[in-house]
Design a protein around this motif. Structure first.
Motif, mmCIF file in Angstrom:
data_model
loop_
_atom_site.group_PDB
_atom_site.id
_atom_site.type_symbol
_atom_site.label_atom_id
_atom_site.label_comp_id
_atom_site.label_asym_id
_atom_site.label_seq_id
_atom_site.Cartn_x
_atom_site.Cartn_y
_atom_site.Cartn_z
ATOM 1 N N LEU A 260 0.835 -1.240 0.067
ATOM 2 C CA LEU A 260 -0.034 -0.035 0.477
ATOM 3 C C LEU A 260 0.733 1.339 0.002
ATOM 4 N N ALA A 261 2.081 1.416 0.552
ATOM 5 C CA ALA A 261 3.256 2.091 0.639
ATOM 6 C C ALA A 261 3.855 2.794 -0.605
ATOM 7 N N LYS A 262 4.342 1.995 -0.879
ATOM 8 C CA LYS A 262 4.419 1.238 -2.345
ATOM 9 C C LYS A 262 3.584 1.995 -3.580
ATOM 10 N N GLU A 263 2.103 2.675 -3.749
ATOM 11 C CA GLU A 263 1.177 2.586 -4.809
ATOM 12 C C GLU A 263 0.717 3.895 -3.848
ATOM 13 N N LEU A 264 1.526 4.776 -3.070
ATOM 14 C CA LEU A 264 0.619 6.010 -3.195
ATOM 15 C C LEU A 264 1.295 7.364 -4.046
ATOM 16 N N PRO A 265 0.796 7.580 -4.488
ATOM 17 C CA PRO A 265 0.876 9.421 -5.647
ATOM 18 C C PRO A 265 1.886 9.661 -4.388
ATOM 19 N N ALA A 266 2.620 10.436 -5.978
ATOM 20 C CA ALA A 266 3.585 11.137 -4.798
ATOM 21 C C ALA A 266 2.760 12.594 -4.629
ATOM 22 N N SER A 267 1.550 12.782 -4.936
ATOM 23 C CA SER A 267 1.577 14.483 -3.778
ATOM 24 C C SER A 267 0.876 13.839 -2.940
ATOM 25 N N ALA A 268 0.669 12.697 -2.040
ATOM 26 C CA ALA A 268 0.743 11.725 -0.200
ATOM 27 C C ALA A 268 1.890 12.586 0.104
ATOM 28 N N TRP A 269 2.769 12.513 -0.088
ATOM 29 C CA TRP A 269 3.839 12.600 0.375
ATOM 30 C C TRP A 269 4.440 14.218 0.625
ATOM 31 N N GLN A 270 4.727 14.455 1.820
ATOM 32 C CA GLN A 270 5.227 15.124 2.979
ATOM 33 C C GLN A 270 6.465 15.241 3.279
ATOM 34 N N ALA A 272 9.886 16.215 5.620
ATOM 35 C CA ALA A 272 9.628 16.136 7.313
ATOM 36 C C ALA A 272 11.605 16.348 7.298
ATOM 37 N N GLN A 273 11.770 17.109 7.958
ATOM 38 C CA GLN A 273 13.623 17.805 8.924
ATOM 39 C C GLN A 273 13.433 17.275 10.300
ATOM 40 N N TRP A 274 14.303 17.449 10.548
ATOM 41 C CA TRP A 274 14.549 17.158 11.966
ATOM 42 C C TRP A 274 16.513 17.207 12.135
ATOM 43 N N LEU A 286 6.823 11.972 4.825
ATOM 44 C CA LEU A 286 5.395 11.962 5.501
ATOM 45 C C LEU A 286 4.201 11.023 4.762
ATOM 46 N N ALA A 287 3.440 9.933 4.800
ATOM 47 C CA ALA A 287 2.553 10.485 3.880
ATOM 48 C C ALA A 287 1.127 9.611 4.797
ATOM 49 N N TRP A 288 0.298 9.507 4.877
ATOM 50 C CA TRP A 288 -0.370 8.749 5.750
ATOM 51 C C TRP A 288 -2.118 8.365 5.076
ATOM 52 N N ILE A 289 -2.514 7.258 5.344
ATOM 53 C CA ILE A 289 -3.747 6.876 4.816
ATOM 54 C C ILE A 289 -5.195 5.990 5.648
ATOM 55 N N ARG A 290 -5.897 6.342 5.626
ATOM 56 C CA ARG A 290 -6.403 5.613 6.407
ATOM 57 C C ARG A 290 -7.176 3.550 5.791
ATOM 58 N N VAL A 291 -7.094 2.722 6.724
ATOM 59 C CA VAL A 291 -6.785 1.438 6.392
ATOM 60 C C VAL A 291 -7.356 0.658 7.489
ATOM 61 N N TRP A 292 -8.097 -0.471 7.351
ATOM 62 C CA TRP A 292 -8.778 -1.125 7.987
ATOM 63 C C TRP A 292 -8.368 -2.552 8.318
ATOM 64 N N MET A 293 -8.186 -2.969 8.982
ATOM 65 C CA MET A 293 -7.266 -4.218 9.632
ATOM 66 C C MET A 293 -7.932 -4.847 10.345
ATOM 67 N N VAL A 311 3.049 6.228 7.280
ATOM 68 C CA VAL A 311 4.652 5.692 6.572
ATOM 69 C C VAL A 311 5.674 6.386 6.104
ATOM 70 N N ASP A 312 7.410 6.302 7.294
ATOM 71 C CA ASP A 312 8.067 7.153 7.033
ATOM 72 C C ASP A 312 8.794 6.581 5.771
ATOM 73 N N TRP A 313 9.140 7.259 5.176
ATOM 74 C CA TRP A 313 10.289 6.602 3.754
ATOM 75 C C TRP A 313 11.170 7.656 3.305
ATOM 76 N N PRO A 314 12.396 7.836 3.974
ATOM 77 C CA PRO A 314 13.203 8.981 2.921
ATOM 78 C C PRO A 314 13.636 8.475 1.954
ATOM 79 N N GLU A 315 13.469 9.885 0.884
ATOM 80 C CA GLU A 315 13.739 9.899 -0.419
ATOM 81 C C GLU A 315 15.181 9.158 -0.797
ATOM 82 N N GLY A 316 14.763 8.370 -1.592
ATOM 83 C CA GLY A 316 15.885 7.051 -2.410
ATOM 84 C C GLY A 316 16.198 6.043 -1.628
ATOM 85 N N GLN A 317 15.438 5.628 -0.572
ATOM 86 C CA GLN A 317 16.137 4.598 0.181
ATOM 87 C C GLN A 317 14.937 3.528 -0.468
#
Length: 425
Positions: A260-270, A272-274, A286-293, A311-317
């Motif tokens: 599900l994370a792999k299929e998130l569109p580019a517009s879903a990602w934001q 972030a830095q710290w 970072l990105a987030w979607i509604r899910v049911w488990m 989803v916490d997914w650094p660019e290029g990883q």
């Protein structure tokens, strides 16, 4: 801040006032004195923090110290309650509650709860003891508020062995998520600690009963899950089949949260830095979607509440840094998800400091009572170090531990300690 003899010598005069309100519930003066001596022993620099070397450094009878920690019938719950009442409120606004476990290698088979099990200290299965801890986080530090030994099934199934170690008869086998939920429930119902989202790693995130219990308590949570965790992006159709619930025949199968994370569109990602402590600025997405488990299924109603997959997914990883299931009062935001995703690791600082400097993993007693007494006293030692560290910051002036001690059971131990430290200088 490094904890060493110089810092201890500089801060020891405030120790009595810090400890005094925490040990008042112990009642008898010899118990309050014993608590002062034991925590002084944990705080005083030395290679080993078991009873015999601590007693030698303090110049006291080791039998007296051993009796206090292993046999004296004071309630560690009272000490934990005092910590939550006296220390936690002065640390500042809370941003999280954190659950985690830690283990330490043990020899033999007599120490309560010891056995072959996964030990995070060595990263593999080993003969060890494991305890589950609940802490609170401020965004900068984590402070322990409750803890309990994990009792393996092999122990719970052996009443004679449990009796020899003094395990209460009402204590049975509980998983680590079950223990964590019980600790959270007790602290929540007590009402001394401000509520905040519960954080936990992949041992706790997959537990449906834990998540359901947190929702019933009204607790927000932000829990890590494994990439293979199954979920739907639309509510699944559920039907009752005799005594259990099942999916409708044509229901589409669940998919892994990684897919599900792999299929998130580019517009879903934001982005972030710290800033790390003393290190470079780091970035992630970072990105987030509604899910049911399925593991969120309510056995009574068949309802599956929606939760957030964060989803916490650094660019290029090639893979996400972490995946989380989140139950939040409002919509996720980039700042809140970033802060919650990083705060869990502050608890590791507590474990490391308490083991490296304060003897958390040095206890050599075998009994249930002694083990839990030691857990609480080691937490008190750590909290004193934490308050000293925070007091050194210009914008933090806690009242806890300020002024001279008034308790006649504690004052003599401080006088003796100051004399010993002077002799070492």
């Amino acid at each position: 801040m490094q904890w060493n003899e110089h810092v201890w010598r500089r801060s020891v005069e405030s120790f009595g006032a810090f400890l005094e309100p925490l040990v008042m519930a112990m009642g008898r003066s010899e118990r309050r004195e014993g608590a002062a001596l034991y925590v002084e022993g944990l705080l005083t620099p030395g290679h080993r923090k078991s009873v015999e070397p601590m007693a030698e450094r303090l110049g006291v009878d080791k039998q007296k110290l051993q009796q206090f920690v292993s046999d004296s019938p004071w309630r560690e719950e009272g000490l934990w309650e005092a910590v939550r009442r006296e220390v936690i409120p002065v640390l500042g606004p809370l941003e999280s509650w954190i659950i985690d476990e830690t283990g330490w290698i043990k020899q033999g088979c007599q120490s309560v709860g010891v056995g072959p099990q996964y030990c995070g200290a060595v990263g593999k299965k080993a003969n060890c003891q494991v305890s589950v801890h609940l802490a609170v986080g401020t965004g900068e530090v984590a402070a322990p508020v409750a803890a309990r030994l994990f009792l393996p099934e092999s122990w719970a199934a052996d009443p004679a062995r449990c009796e020899r170690a003094g395990v209460p008869v009402e204590v049975g086998f509980q998983t680590k998520p079950q223990i964590a939920l019980e600790l959270i429930r007790a602290v929540r119902q007590e009402g001394l600690v401000a509520p905040a989202p519960v954080l936990g790693d992949c041992l706790y995130g997959p537990s449906g009963p834990l998540r359901q219990g947190l929702r019933q308590l009204g607790c927000e949570y932000f829990l890590a899950v494994e990439p293979q965790t199954q979920a739907w992006t639309q509510p699944p159709v559920v039907r009752r089949a005799r005594t259990r619930w099942s999916l409708a025949p044509k229901q589409a199968p669940a998919r892994s949260v990684l897919d599900l994370a792999k299929e998130l569109p580019a517009s879903a990602w934001q982005s972030a830095q710290w800033s790390t402590a003393g290190g470079p600025v780091r970035t992630t997405r970072l990105a987030w979607i509604r899910v049911w488990m399925w593991s969120d299924l309510d056995a009574l109603t068949g309802a599956i509440p929606p939760t957030w997959l964060v989803v916490d997914w650094p660019e290029g990883q090639s893979a996400p840094y972490h995946l989380y299931t989140a139950w939040l009062d409002g919509l996720p935001t980039r700042l809140r998800c970033l802060r919650l995703s990083r705060q869990r690791f502050h608890l590791e600082q507590y474990f490391q400091r308490d083991k490296d400097d304060l003897g958390l993993d040095h206890f050599e007693g075998r009994s249930w009572r002694g083990f839990h007494h030691h857990l609480a006293l080691a937490a008190v030692a750590y909290l004193f170090v934490l308050v000293i560290f925070l007091r050194a910051k210009k914008n933090f002036c806690p009242h806890v531990g300020s002024g001279p001690a008034q308790d006649p059971a504690i004052s003599p131990t401080l006088s003796r300690l100051l004399s010993l430290l002077s002799e070492l200088s």
